[in-house]
Scaffold this motif. Structure first.
Motif, PDB file in Angstrom:
ATOM      1  N   ARG A 486     -27.131 -93.387 -23.898  1.00  0.00           N
ATOM      2  CA  ARG A 486     -26.293 -94.502 -23.616  1.00  0.00           C
ATOM      3  C   ARG A 486     -25.281 -95.095 -24.737  1.00  0.00           C
ATOM      4  N   ILE A 487     -25.965 -95.168 -26.094  1.00  0.00           N
ATOM      5  CA  ILE A 487     -25.405 -95.516 -27.039  1.00  0.00           C
ATOM      6  C   ILE A 487     -24.690 -94.766 -27.584  1.00  0.00           C
ATOM      7  N   ALA A 488     -24.642 -93.732 -27.713  1.00  0.00           N
ATOM      8  CA  ALA A 488     -23.834 -92.486 -28.221  1.00  0.00           C
ATOM      9  C   ALA A 488     -22.689 -92.083 -27.323  1.00  0.00           C
ATOM     10  N   ARG A 489     -22.649 -92.636 -26.194  1.00  0.00           N
ATOM     11  CA  ARG A 489     -22.137 -92.286 -24.889  1.00  0.00           C
ATOM     12  C   ARG A 489     -22.141 -90.734 -24.180  1.00  0.00           C
ATOM     13  N   VAL A 490     -23.268 -90.437 -24.431  1.00  0.00           N
ATOM     14  CA  VAL A 490     -23.252 -89.098 -24.012  1.00  0.00           C
ATOM     15  C   VAL A 490     -23.515 -89.158 -22.629  1.00  0.00           C
ATOM     16  N   ALA A 523     -26.340 -89.060 -30.830  1.00  0.00           N
ATOM     17  CA  ALA A 523     -27.513 -89.649 -30.086  1.00  0.00           C
ATOM     18  C   ALA A 523     -28.676 -88.712 -30.725  1.00  0.00           C
ATOM     19  N   ARG A 524     -28.635 -87.634 -31.131  1.00  0.00           N
ATOM     20  CA  ARG A 524     -29.675 -86.762 -31.984  1.00  0.00           C
ATOM     21  C   ARG A 524     -29.913 -87.682 -33.010  1.00  0.00           C
ATOM     22  N   ALA A 525     -29.126 -88.076 -33.952  1.00  0.00           N
ATOM     23  CA  ALA A 525     -29.334 -89.029 -34.966  1.00  0.00           C
ATOM     24  C   ALA A 525     -30.002 -90.262 -34.615  1.00  0.00           C
ATOM     25  N   ILE A 526     -29.580 -90.937 -33.598  1.00  0.00           N
ATOM     26  CA  ILE A 526     -30.036 -92.215 -33.325  1.00  0.00           C
ATOM     27  C   ILE A 526     -31.532 -92.135 -32.899  1.00  0.00           C
ATOM     28  N   LEU A 527     -31.964 -90.949 -32.029  1.00  0.00           N
ATOM     29  CA  LEU A 527     -33.163 -90.918 -31.841  1.00  0.00           C
ATOM     30  C   LEU A 527     -33.904 -90.584 -32.867  1.00  0.00           C
ATOM     31  N   ALA A 528     -33.508 -89.852 -33.837  1.00  0.00           N
ATOM     32  CA  ALA A 528     -34.314 -89.394 -35.216  1.00  0.00           C
ATOM     33  C   ALA A 528     -34.682 -90.769 -35.963  1.00  0.00           C
ATOM     34  N   ASN A 529     -33.583 -91.830 -35.671  1.00  0.00           N
ATOM     35  CA  ASN A 529     -33.897 -93.046 -36.451  1.00  0.00           C
ATOM     36  C   ASN A 529     -34.267 -92.944 -37.629  1.00  0.00           C
ATOM     37  N   PRO A 530     -33.303 -92.128 -38.506  1.00  0.00           N
ATOM     38  CA  PRO A 530     -33.419 -92.095 -40.014  1.00  0.00           C
ATOM     39  C   PRO A 530     -33.181 -93.306 -40.912  1.00  0.00           C
ATOM     40  N   SER A 546     -11.822 -90.621 -26.936  1.00  0.00           N
ATOM     41  CA  SER A 546     -12.932 -90.054 -27.554  1.00  0.00           C
ATOM     42  C   SER A 546     -13.395 -91.006 -29.094  1.00  0.00           C
ATOM     43  N   GLU A 547     -12.365 -91.162 -29.576  1.00  0.00           N
ATOM     44  CA  GLU A 547     -12.457 -91.762 -30.910  1.00  0.00           C
ATOM     45  C   GLU A 547     -13.189 -93.055 -30.683  1.00  0.00           C
ATOM     46  N   ALA A 548     -12.681 -93.939 -29.722  1.00  0.00           N
ATOM     47  CA  ALA A 548     -13.278 -95.283 -29.681  1.00  0.00           C
ATOM     48  C   ALA A 548     -14.894 -95.119 -29.400  1.00  0.00           C
ATOM     49  N   MET A 549     -15.043 -94.085 -28.555  1.00  0.00           N
ATOM     50  CA  MET A 549     -16.504 -93.841 -27.988  1.00  0.00           C
ATOM     51  C   MET A 549     -17.510 -93.509 -29.289  1.00  0.00           C
ATOM     52  N   ILE A 550     -16.836 -92.629 -30.183  1.00  0.00           N
ATOM     53  CA  ILE A 550     -17.398 -92.128 -31.169  1.00  0.00           C
ATOM     54  C   ILE A 550     -17.745 -93.214 -32.229  1.00  0.00           C
ATOM     55  N   GLN A 551     -16.747 -94.040 -32.579  1.00  0.00           N
ATOM     56  CA  GLN A 551     -16.795 -95.218 -33.277  1.00  0.00           C
ATOM     57  C   GLN A 551     -17.983 -96.302 -32.921  1.00  0.00           C
ATOM     58  N   ALA A 552     -17.831 -96.371 -31.482  1.00  0.00           N
ATOM     59  CA  ALA A 552     -18.892 -97.314 -31.141  1.00  0.00           C
ATOM     60  C   ALA A 552     -20.393 -96.702 -31.423  1.00  0.00           C
ATOM     61  N   GLY A 553     -20.471 -95.386 -31.049  1.00  0.00           N
ATOM     62  CA  GLY A 553     -21.543 -94.846 -31.383  1.00  0.00           C
ATOM     63  C   GLY A 553     -22.126 -94.753 -32.810  1.00  0.00           C
ATOM     64  N   LEU A 554     -21.290 -94.593 -33.707  1.00  0.00           N
ATOM     65  CA  LEU A 554     -21.458 -94.690 -35.278  1.00  0.00           C
ATOM     66  C   LEU A 554     -21.906 -95.921 -35.800  1.00  0.00           C
ATOM     67  N   ALA A 555     -21.024 -96.767 -35.150  1.00  0.00           N
ATOM     68  CA  ALA A 555     -21.096 -98.081 -35.734  1.00  0.00           C
ATOM     69  C   ALA A 555     -22.717 -98.640 -35.562  1.00  0.00           C
ATOM     70  N   PHE A 556     -23.132 -98.296 -34.238  1.00  0.00           N
ATOM     71  CA  PHE A 556     -24.746 -98.477 -33.937  1.00  0.00           C
ATOM     72  C   PHE A 556     -25.630 -97.866 -34.957  1.00  0.00           C
ATOM     73  N   MET A 558     -25.110 -96.448 -37.854  1.00  0.00           N
ATOM     74  CA  MET A 558     -25.079 -96.612 -39.291  1.00  0.00           C
ATOM     75  C   MET A 558     -25.816 -98.223 -39.524  1.00  0.00           C
ATOM     76  N   GLU A 559     -25.901 -98.876 -38.604  1.00  0.00           N
ATOM     77  CA  GLU A 559     -26.360-100.248 -38.813  1.00  0.00           C
ATOM     78  C   GLU A 559     -27.798-100.229 -39.442  1.00  0.00           C
ATOM     79  N   GLY A 560     -27.814-101.019 -40.494  1.00  0.00           N
ATOM     80  CA  GLY A 560     -29.006-101.042 -41.184  1.00  0.00           C
ATOM     81  C   GLY A 560     -29.664 -99.719 -41.878  1.00  0.00           C
ATOM     82  N   ARG A 561     -28.918 -98.590 -41.868  1.00  0.00           N
ATOM     83  CA  ARG A 561     -29.415 -97.410 -42.596  1.00  0.00           C
ATOM     84  C   ARG A 561     -28.465 -97.342 -43.985  1.00  0.00           C
ATOM     85  N   THR A 562     -29.091 -96.494 -44.914  1.00  0.00           N
ATOM     86  CA  THR A 562     -28.070 -96.377 -46.150  1.00  0.00           C
ATOM     87  C   THR A 562     -27.413 -95.128 -45.552  1.00  0.00           C
TER      88      THR A 562
END
Ligand code: ATP
Length: 631
Positions: A486-490, A523-530, A546-556, A558-562
């Protein structure tokens, strides 16, 4: 592995970088060795044989019984001719027991042959399966530089083809070989007792032939070794050209590819021809020897019978048994070739298994618990090849939860820095520290489990959407999985397919668009929770939705990760906590977008270049408008 698709990193980077460091001799195009090093091969052969030694021993017993039973028929000829049918004193009553003995021997022979194939061939197939798994697992644990310098096709051939030949070591090959020798020895002793002179003469002729055979094997062994290498190269090139069909068609290079392939096939043909020449010469020699031996036996034996030094039965028995002594020698020609092939294959397999596995590096002793994500480069220098330094003293700190963007011209060293963060390589000097611990001493499994990678070439397996997402964390619950989608808009595209998340994607299934692939990869990376995230941004522009959807997913994500990103989009760069401008392996400027723009240096140049040229280093073509709005 929880790692958010590290495999994609291997694949895409390996494609971009050509083979520069040859670790496997064959792939590097070195001359093949004259013959497999037997001293090196034997421990390996023993390692394979050891768990099956009782089986092999039992096989040998079966072979011995089989061969002894096989000798009953030729030996009985003497008793038939001299004892039962002797015109001077016939013994018809002995006929039936003799026939009975032959029947019994044949039954034993049949039963043992059957059991041999059942036991040994099956064991051999099981061993091939085991070895394949072992080689694949080992290759999977080798470092990225190994992949950089070995072609995929070559590796496929190492896992699938080379291992196949080993069948002959455990299968009937070895046992036949030993069985043949055993029979030859038994018959030789028997014949020596019954007629020493004739046996020794025949033996001398055969011994001379064996010497010739040995020489022939010396010639033929390298040919077989080379065949494996050529096969691997041709397969490798074929795999690449089939994968790169768009580029080939795009440049109308079908014919050139066909020529390259034809060249490879020709080399293979030449090799097979050479080995056929050698084997046909061998069989020519074998037939000649057979003729000579046959003639000699008839001459000496006939003379013996005429001068009453030998009975007729004795003569026939001798000729019948002789076949049993000679046949194994010819079998050895065949089996010898198979064993040679097997050893050559094993030799190449050993080469792979001897490659140092990156996980068992003795320096990597530190277990790593959950990290905060502080990444520090301390005067890091690195070269792929000696004397060609790529990084010259890189120092920076990426604080937990911040985003570091790497910009700079092509070949400046951005991907190399990322590779060092991923621990794909170790610095030649200086250190990469994770929460203050030297990454070079950290256990890789612990570290990589906390690393996530989203690459511009999203790496998809041939499998369902679900499998592709949970690949990074197979134990994810349904809720976690759906949440990531859902977060990654898959969900937005996956749920529209009739099969939903069970839709097959990849080569055999639905073809996803570039944007959809990226969302899946997010979505794969979100699940990995690195804790540490690597983001290699796509250079191609997507439509704004598409760009907007990707940006939304990416923003989530990147949050709190290096986060480390090789950024192409200005929208990403502007969000970065620090921008490192890399030129020729050095950090030439660092700061935020605002401060660097202010500085009016290299970053400013790169940034403003987009106004004049399409080949902007940050932006995908057509992204300029977004920049204007953003400013
Ligand atoms: N596997 C490799 N073996 C040897 N040299 C390499 C390898 N990978 C990269 N290089 C070299 O190292 C230098 C830096 O390459 P790198 O890929 O880090 O640059 P980059 O800044 O990421 O470039 P790009 O933006 O084009 O991807 C280049 O000169 C390149 O030729």
């Amino acid at each position: 592995m929880r790692g958010g698709g590290l495999g994609g990193g291997l694949a895409s980077k390996a494609e971009r970088t050509t083979s520069r460091r040859g670790t496997i001799r064959a792939a590097a195009g070195e001359q093949p060795k004259a013959k497999p090093d037997l001293r090196k091969a034997f421990p390996k052969v023993w390692e394979l044989v050891r768990p099956r030694r009782w089986l092999l021993l039992f096989g040998l017993v079966l072979v011995a019984v089989n061969r002894v039973a096989g000798l009953i028929l030729p030996i009985s000829t003497k008793y038939l001719i001299d004892g039962v049918l002797n015109p001077k004193s016939p013994h018809p009553g002995r006929l039936l027991p003799l026939v009975g003995a032959i029947f019994a021997a044949t039954a034993i022979q049949a039963a043992t042959s059957f059991s041999l194939t059942q036991l040994l061939s099956k064991a051999a197939q099981r061993m091939i399966a085991d070895l394949r798994k072992q080689v694949q697992q080992h290759i999977g644990r080798l470092s990225v530089s190994f992949y950089d310098s070995n072609r995929t096709g070559v590796l496929v051939s190492r896992i699938m083809t080379d291992v196949e030949g080993v069948r002959n070591l455990i299968g009937t090959g070895l046992v036949e070989f030993v069985g043949g020798m055993l029979t030859a020895l038994m018959v030789f002793t028997y014949l020596l007792i019954s007629n020493a002179r004739m046996t020794l003469i025949v033996f001398a002729v055969i011994a001379a032939f064996v010497l010739v055979l040995q020489r022939a094997f010396k010639t033929i062994r390298p040919i077989f070794r080379e065949r494996g290498k050529i096969n691997a190269e041709v397969t490798g090139r074929l795999t690449e050209s089939l994968g790169g069909v768009r580029v080939i068609k795009g440049y109308h290079a079908e014919e050139r590819e066909a020529t390259v392939f034809a060249g490879g096939v020709q080399r293979l043909l030449d090799n097979v021809m050479r080995s056929l020449t050698a084997t046909s010469t061998m069989s020519f020699a074998a037939t000649t020897v057979l003729g000579i031996v046959g003639g000699l036996v008839m001459l000496i034996g006939g003379h013996g019978v005429l001068t009453h030094r030998m009975t007729v039965g004795g003569y026939f028995q001798f000729t019948a048994l002789l076949a049993f002594m000679i046949a194994p020698v010819f079998q050895i020609v065949n089996i010898g070739t198979q064993l040679t092939e097997a050893l050559a294959g094993l030799d190449r397999t050993m080469e792979i298994l001897a490659e140092k596995d990156e996980f068992s590096d003795p320096e990597r002793v530190h277990a790593l618990g959950p990290i905060e994500g502080n990444v520090t480069f301390d005067d890091v220098r690195f070269a792929y090849e000696t004397d060609k330094p790529v990084l010259h003293g890189i120092s920076f700190e990426a604080k937990p939860g911040t985003m570091t963007a790497l910009v700079g011209s092509s070949g400046s060293g951005k991907s190399t820095i990322i590779s060092l963060v991923c621990a794909f390589h170790k610095p030649d000097s200086g250190r990469v520290l994770i929460d203050g611990i030297d990454l070079a001493t950290v256990r890789l499994d612990d570290y990589r489990a906390q690393l996530g990678v989203v690459l511009q070439e999203s790496f998809l397996f041939d499998g369902t959407i679900r499998e592709n997402v949970v690949f990074s964390y197979p134990d994810a619950t349904e809720e976690q999985f759906l949440n990531a989608c859902r977060i990654a808009r898959v969900d937005e595209f996956a749920e529209r397919f009739p099969e939903g998340y069970d839709t097959i994607v990849g080569e055999r299934g639905v073809k996803l668009s570039g944007g959809q692939r990226q969302r899946l990869s997010i979505a794969r990376a979100i699940l990995a929770n690195p804790r540490i995230l690597i983001l290699d941004e796509a250079t191609s522009s997507l439509d704004s939705e598409s760009e907007a959807m990707i940006q939304a997913g990416l923003a989530f994500l990147m949050e709190g990760r290096t986060t480390f990103t090789i950024a192409h989009r200005l929208s990403t760069i502007r969000k970065a906590d620090q921008i490192l401008v890399i030129e020729q392996g050095q950090i030439v400027e660092r700061g935020t977008h605002a401060s660097l723009y202010e500085l009016g240096g290299r970053y400013y140049d790169l940034y403003t270049r987009q106004h004049g040229l399409e080949t902007n280093l940050f932006l995908a073509p057509g992204e300029g408008d977004v920049v204007e709005e953003a400013k």
